[in-house]
Design a protein around this motif. Structure first.
Motif, short mmCIF file in Angstrom:
data_model
loop_
_atom_site.label_atom_id
_atom_site.label_comp_id
_atom_site.label_asym_id
_atom_site.label_seq_id
_atom_site.Cartn_x
_atom_site.Cartn_y
_atom_site.Cartn_z
N ARG A 104 0.85 -1.19 0.00
CA ARG A 104 0.00 0.00 0.00
C ARG A 104 0.88 1.24 0.00
O ARG A 104 1.81 1.34 0.81
N VAL A 105 0.59 2.18 -0.90
CA VAL A 105 1.50 3.31 -1.10
C VAL A 105 1.56 4.23 0.11
O VAL A 105 2.54 4.97 0.28
N ASP A 106 0.54 4.20 0.97
CA ASP A 106 0.55 5.08 2.15
C ASP A 106 0.98 4.34 3.41
O ASP A 106 0.90 4.89 4.52
N SER A 107 1.47 3.11 3.27
CA SER A 107 1.78 2.30 4.45
C SER A 107 3.09 2.71 5.10
O SER A 107 4.07 3.00 4.42
N VAL A 108 3.08 2.72 6.44
CA VAL A 108 4.31 2.94 7.20
C VAL A 108 5.02 1.60 7.34
O VAL A 108 4.47 0.55 6.99
N TYR A 109 6.25 1.63 7.83
CA TYR A 109 7.03 0.40 8.01
C TYR A 109 6.79 -0.11 9.42
O TYR A 109 7.04 0.59 10.41
N GLU A 110 6.29 -1.35 9.53
CA GLU A 110 5.96 -1.96 10.82
C GLU A 110 6.99 -3.04 11.15
O GLU A 110 6.86 -4.18 10.71
N PRO A 111 8.01 -2.73 11.93
CA PRO A 111 9.07 -3.70 12.21
C PRO A 111 8.54 -4.99 12.86
O PRO A 111 7.80 -4.94 13.85
N GLY A 112 8.92 -6.12 12.28
CA GLY A 112 8.57 -7.41 12.85
C GLY A 112 7.12 -7.82 12.71
O GLY A 112 6.73 -8.88 13.21
N VAL A 113 6.31 -7.03 12.01
CA VAL A 113 4.87 -7.31 11.90
C VAL A 113 4.56 -7.95 10.54
O VAL A 113 5.05 -7.48 9.52
N ARG A 114 3.75 -9.00 10.55
CA ARG A 114 3.22 -9.55 9.30
C ARG A 114 1.94 -8.77 9.00
O ARG A 114 0.88 -9.04 9.55
N SER A 115 2.05 -7.81 8.10
CA SER A 115 1.01 -6.80 7.93
C SER A 115 0.16 -7.02 6.69
O SER A 115 0.63 -7.49 5.66
N ARG A 116 -1.11 -6.61 6.77
CA ARG A 116 -1.99 -6.64 5.61
C ARG A 116 -1.69 -5.49 4.66
O ARG A 116 -2.22 -5.44 3.55
N ALA A 117 -0.84 -4.56 5.09
CA ALA A 117 -0.44 -3.48 4.18
C ALA A 117 0.53 -3.97 3.12
O ALA A 117 0.74 -3.29 2.11
N TRP A 118 1.12 -5.13 3.34
CA TRP A 118 1.95 -5.81 2.34
C TRP A 118 1.31 -7.17 2.08
O TRP A 118 1.05 -7.93 3.01
N ILE A 119 1.06 -7.49 0.83
CA ILE A 119 0.45 -8.77 0.46
C ILE A 119 1.38 -9.49 -0.52
O ILE A 119 1.82 -8.90 -1.50
N LYS A 120 1.65 -10.76 -0.24
CA LYS A 120 2.49 -11.54 -1.15
C LYS A 120 1.64 -12.56 -1.90
O LYS A 120 0.75 -13.19 -1.32
N ILE A 121 1.93 -12.70 -3.18
CA ILE A 121 1.20 -13.63 -4.04
C ILE A 121 2.21 -14.56 -4.69
O ILE A 121 3.11 -14.11 -5.40
#
Length: 326
Positions: free
Chosen positions: A183-200
């Motif tokens: 997501r272009v507005d996402s901050v960096y969340e150290p150590g978090v598996r975030s929904r702001a980054w999605i892997k396919i």
């Protein structure tokens, strides 16, 4: 300058964002390597840490020159170490011969001459005395691209804003592992598996934990004919099937040694599966398998072994059963 440790942000498995939200996402090629955070204190040194926090700098001597690439500017960078095949695609099996050598610099240097690595950088977490963790993704990319990090063993790959369907199709056409949507507005969340980054992933593959094995027969006597694997669910390791194909002879020999070293009388799966002749091991090996579908009980259909994942522990892996199968 003393740089604080920053565990890497992780992506969540998923699918492409809805077409109506496409412009809110950036798309990067999913790399098949070892995730690293690079610390450049600004004095010419470089420190590489794996996801676990382990110092793996000595395993990759060709990346030492990165420390001088920013001309005195301290920085913390996020990226992935790759070993490339003759077609220029990341090959994790090649990389495995380079991993685990952080405590043997002489051997690491010898392997580097035969199997060189390349570091792709896709984020900057700190620049000078300033933390960039709360900056949005697009701003961090601007900072990263402005550093001019193009070297003999490192680069900054392109990221595409919008056009996610086309980006995913291109990865499939070129035989690449997949896509990461950020997501272009996402901050960096150290150590978090975030929904702001999605892997396919382009192939249907998942991490599994090895909990046992079945002895082979005939020419495979004394070697594993199949490994018994599981995934976590509600705090338990659930059995998801036996995997009996996908190894080379050398890989089967290596796996046999690892299994013998992890022998235990206690079955690690809960509930205990009915597998006559099974031999149990301490569940500390993580592997990746590919498969066609799952049964209603969550067992893998037509599973095939892809590779060991020595860079992951069972606690670090994403080896979890889907919620609807728990």
């Amino acid at each position: 300058m003393e740089l604080p440790p920053i565990p890497p942000m992780l992506a969540t498995p998923g699918t492409l964002p809805p077409a109506a939200q496409d412009a809110r996402w950036a798309y990067e090629t999913k790399q098949d390597g070892q995730r690293v955070v690079a610390y450049l204190p600004g004095d010419g040194r470089v420190l590489l840490r794996a996801r676990s926090g382990q110092d793996i700098t000595a395993a990759y001597p060709e990346l030492r020159a990165l420390g001088a690439a920013l001309a005195g500017t301290p920085a913390v960078l996020d990226g992935e170490v790759l070993a490339l095949d003759p077609e220029g695609r990341a090959d994790f099996q090649l990389l495995q011969s380079r991993m685990g050598l952080a405590h043997d610099p002489a051997r690491a240097a010898h392997r580097a001459a035969r199997v060189p690595v390349h570091l792709v950088l896709f984020d900057v977490l700190r620049l000078g005395a300033r933390s960039l963790l709360r900056e949005p993704y697009l701003r961090r990319r601007e900072h990263l691209e402005g550093l001019g990090l193009s070297g003999p063993a490192w680069s900054v790959p392109a990221a595409l804003v919008g056009h996610g369907a086309e980006a995913l199709r291109a990865t499939r056409e070129h035989g690449l592992e997949g896509l990461v949507c950020k997501r272009v507005d996402s901050v960096y969340e150290p150590g978090v598996r975030s929904r702001a980054w999605i892997k396919i992933r382009n192939m249907r593959g998942e991490d599994v934990v090895v909990g046992g094995w079945l002895p082979g027969k005939g020419r495979l006597s004394g070697l594993p004919g199949a490994v018994l694997v599981g995934q976590r669910a509600a705090g338990r390791l659930r059995y998801v099937g036996g995997v009996g194909t996908g190894w080379s002879a050398a890989e089967r020999d290596e796996l046999a040694a690892l299994l013998r070293a992890a022998t235990t009388d206690a079955c690690p799966f809960d509930p205990v599966p009915r597998v006559p002749g099974a031999r149990w091991v301490v569940p500390r090996l993580v592997g990746e398998v590919r498969y066609s579908t799952r049964t209603r009980e969550g067992l893998l259909r037509q599973p095939s072994w892809l590779r060991l994942r020595p860079d992951l522990t069972p606690e670090e892996s994403a080896a979890e059963l889907p919620d609807d199968l728990v």
